[in-house]
Design a protein around this motif. Sequence first.
Motif, short mmCIF file in Angstrom:
data_model
loop_
_atom_site.label_atom_id
_atom_site.label_comp_id
_atom_site.label_asym_id
_atom_site.label_seq_id
_atom_site.Cartn_x
_atom_site.Cartn_y
_atom_site.Cartn_z
N ARG A 92 0.86 -1.19 0.00
CA ARG A 92 0.00 0.00 0.00
C ARG A 92 0.89 1.23 0.00
N ALA A 93 0.48 2.28 -0.72
CA ALA A 93 1.27 3.50 -0.81
C ALA A 93 0.34 4.68 -1.06
N ALA A 94 0.92 5.87 -1.19
CA ALA A 94 0.10 7.07 -1.43
C ALA A 94 -0.46 7.07 -2.84
N ARG A 95 0.38 6.63 -3.80
CA ARG A 95 -0.09 6.59 -5.18
C ARG A 95 0.71 5.56 -5.97
N ALA A 100 9.49 1.85 -5.00
CA ALA A 100 8.80 2.94 -4.29
C ALA A 100 9.80 4.07 -4.06
N VAL A 101 9.34 5.28 -4.34
CA VAL A 101 10.15 6.47 -4.07
C VAL A 101 9.36 7.38 -3.15
N HIS A 144 4.73 7.42 -0.11
CA HIS A 144 5.55 6.97 -1.23
C HIS A 144 4.71 6.77 -2.50
N THR A 145 5.43 6.82 -3.62
CA THR A 145 4.83 6.50 -4.91
C THR A 145 5.41 5.17 -5.39
N LEU A 146 4.53 4.26 -5.74
CA LEU A 146 4.95 2.98 -6.33
C LEU A 146 4.98 3.11 -7.85
N LEU A 147 5.94 2.44 -8.44
CA LEU A 147 6.06 2.43 -9.90
C LEU A 147 6.48 1.02 -10.35
N PRO A 148 6.36 0.74 -11.66
CA PRO A 148 6.95 -0.52 -12.15
C PRO A 148 8.46 -0.48 -11.97
N GLY A 149 9.10 -1.63 -11.80
CA GLY A 149 10.56 -1.67 -11.79
C GLY A 149 11.08 -0.97 -13.04
N PHE A 150 12.13 -0.15 -12.86
CA PHE A 150 12.66 0.63 -13.98
C PHE A 150 13.42 -0.28 -14.95
N ILE A 164 2.04 4.92 -9.97
CA ILE A 164 2.18 5.26 -11.39
C ILE A 164 2.29 3.93 -12.12
N VAL A 165 1.24 3.62 -12.89
CA VAL A 165 1.06 2.26 -13.41
C VAL A 165 2.12 1.91 -14.46
N GLY A 166 2.56 2.95 -15.20
CA GLY A 166 3.54 2.70 -16.27
C GLY A 166 2.94 2.91 -17.65
N ASP A 167 1.59 2.89 -17.72
CA ASP A 167 0.92 3.05 -19.02
C ASP A 167 0.33 4.44 -19.19
N GLY A 168 0.76 5.37 -18.33
CA GLY A 168 0.26 6.74 -18.42
C GLY A 168 -0.84 7.06 -17.42
N THR A 169 -1.29 6.03 -16.67
CA THR A 169 -2.34 6.26 -15.67
C THR A 169 -1.75 6.22 -14.26
N THR A 170 -2.55 6.71 -13.30
CA THR A 170 -2.16 6.64 -11.89
C THR A 170 -3.34 6.10 -11.08
N VAL A 171 -3.02 5.59 -9.88
CA VAL A 171 -4.05 5.16 -8.94
C VAL A 171 -3.71 5.77 -7.58
N ASP A 172 -4.65 6.51 -6.99
CA ASP A 172 -4.44 7.02 -5.64
C ASP A 172 -4.78 5.93 -4.63
N ASP A 173 -4.09 5.96 -3.48
CA ASP A 173 -4.31 4.96 -2.43
C ASP A 173 -4.37 3.53 -2.99
N PRO A 174 -3.33 3.10 -3.68
CA PRO A 174 -3.39 1.80 -4.36
C PRO A 174 -3.09 0.63 -3.43
N VAL A 175 -3.58 -0.52 -3.84
CA VAL A 175 -3.16 -1.80 -3.25
C VAL A 175 -2.66 -2.67 -4.41
N ILE A 176 -1.48 -3.26 -4.21
CA ILE A 176 -0.96 -4.23 -5.18
C ILE A 176 -0.80 -5.55 -4.43
N VAL A 177 -1.46 -6.59 -4.92
CA VAL A 177 -1.35 -7.91 -4.29
C VAL A 177 -0.41 -8.77 -5.14
N VAL A 178 0.58 -9.35 -4.45
CA VAL A 178 1.62 -10.14 -5.12
C VAL A 178 1.56 -11.57 -4.60
N ARG A 179 1.50 -12.53 -5.51
CA ARG A 179 1.59 -13.94 -5.10
C ARG A 179 2.78 -14.56 -5.82
N GLY A 180 3.71 -15.11 -5.06
CA GLY A 180 4.94 -15.63 -5.67
C GLY A 180 5.67 -14.50 -6.37
#
Length: 444
Positions: free
Chosen positions: A37-40, A407-408, A84-90, A42-58
């Motif tokens: 969970r983070a403040a926002r 995350a930055v 923090h802002t989450l982004l795709p790995g660079f 940046i999806v990588g495709d030009g969009t953003t999500v505020d208050d995002p949740v990313i669920v990771v399995r494996g």
Amino acid sequence: MSGVWLCLRVVLMAAGLMGTAVSAAAQGSAPPVTALRAARLIVGDGTTVDDPVIVVRGDRVVAVGPRATTSIPPGARIIDLPGHTLLPGFIDAHVHLTSGDNDGGDMAVLRETAAHAGIYGVANARKTLDAGFTTVRDAGANYYAEVALRELIAKRVVPGPRIFASGPALGITGGHADVNGWSPTLMIPGTGIIVDGPDEVRKAVRTNVKYGADQVKIVATGGILSVGDAATASQFEDIELRTAVEEATRLGRKVMAHAHGADGLKAAIRAGVASIEHGSLIDDEGIALAKEKGTVIVPTLLILDEIVKRGAERGVPPYAIAKGRQVEPERRRRLRAAYAAGVKFALGTDATGDLHGRNGEEFQLMAEQLGAPPMEVIRMGTQYAAQLIGSEEIGVVATGHFADLVAVQGDPLRDLRVLAKPAFVMKGGAVVKSAALERSSTTR
Ligand SMILES: [Zn+2]
């Protein structure tokens, strides 16, 4: 700020996350589930999500969305990154991971062995990953050392980014991939594979693919760091360039072409290369061709800036600094014109020597020098770079993709410089860097 770090540390420690994220999978039980969970985002495709949740399995992302509508499975470990802002790995589309020097490799060829390349590669891979770059396209290495590194990173023997390898670059006798200016009696090999004529080009492409290359690197014009050639001069015949692309294509590989001068650059685009590396002196005809063919420019601003501004203190030879300064003013104008005209760009630093780990500085340079808005610059180092490499599993935070996340602190859309100092890095679902934990452990 310390509250933020403490918060992250507490959550991570409570979850027992560090060092154990993959142990459940290794023991054969269900893969661990982690929610970030983070403040926002940046999806990588030009969009953003505020208050995002990313669920990771494996090693994969299994859900991503706003906190209000994205459920976290029971028993999931939670990593909170407030502020923090989450982004795709660079993704850096042009590095030389196994290079430890600043002179373009001439001294390495004369003094060093495959073991040097391998050991530099291990050190540089760690620095690159810590900088948030979870994938790189390596733009040329000797001894196929980066192929070995790619395999040992994949086997988790050493930490590092996903590597797309080129093997040694293909170049002409006396050109940018050769080592020039020495007595003929010394018989010094090139920094790449030296090929003349289509038959030798074809053989070299096949050889590189045989030994594990994911793409083919060719040298279409002179270079800045090489002795005895002009950066503006073309270095292959059209038939040689076409042969490289045809053979690579037949073997399912793309071609990346080093090119500064306009004529060699256009010849490479016409031959069908996927990307032009550097692209310094692209003219209007080259811009039109690149747009027509969808050719991507990887402008490598960081290294050219460093050569011009700090070359002497970095040990760059004087002839190379002079060449860099000669190209510099025109390069800025031409790359800006190419971006304004709609040519596609991807981020690449040409990291060698002491630039490894500073890859994230390229984002701000691209914004300044190309005149590109922050969101587009971020896509150049994520989504567009993934498209250039040809991977559909990276570059955008999406269900089914690798859980490669950075995350930055703060908002990179307001200040791209925060991307050069990531606080948190996850690669394939495993936490590989958390500045929060490092800082806390020194204060407790
Ligand atoms: Zn390079």
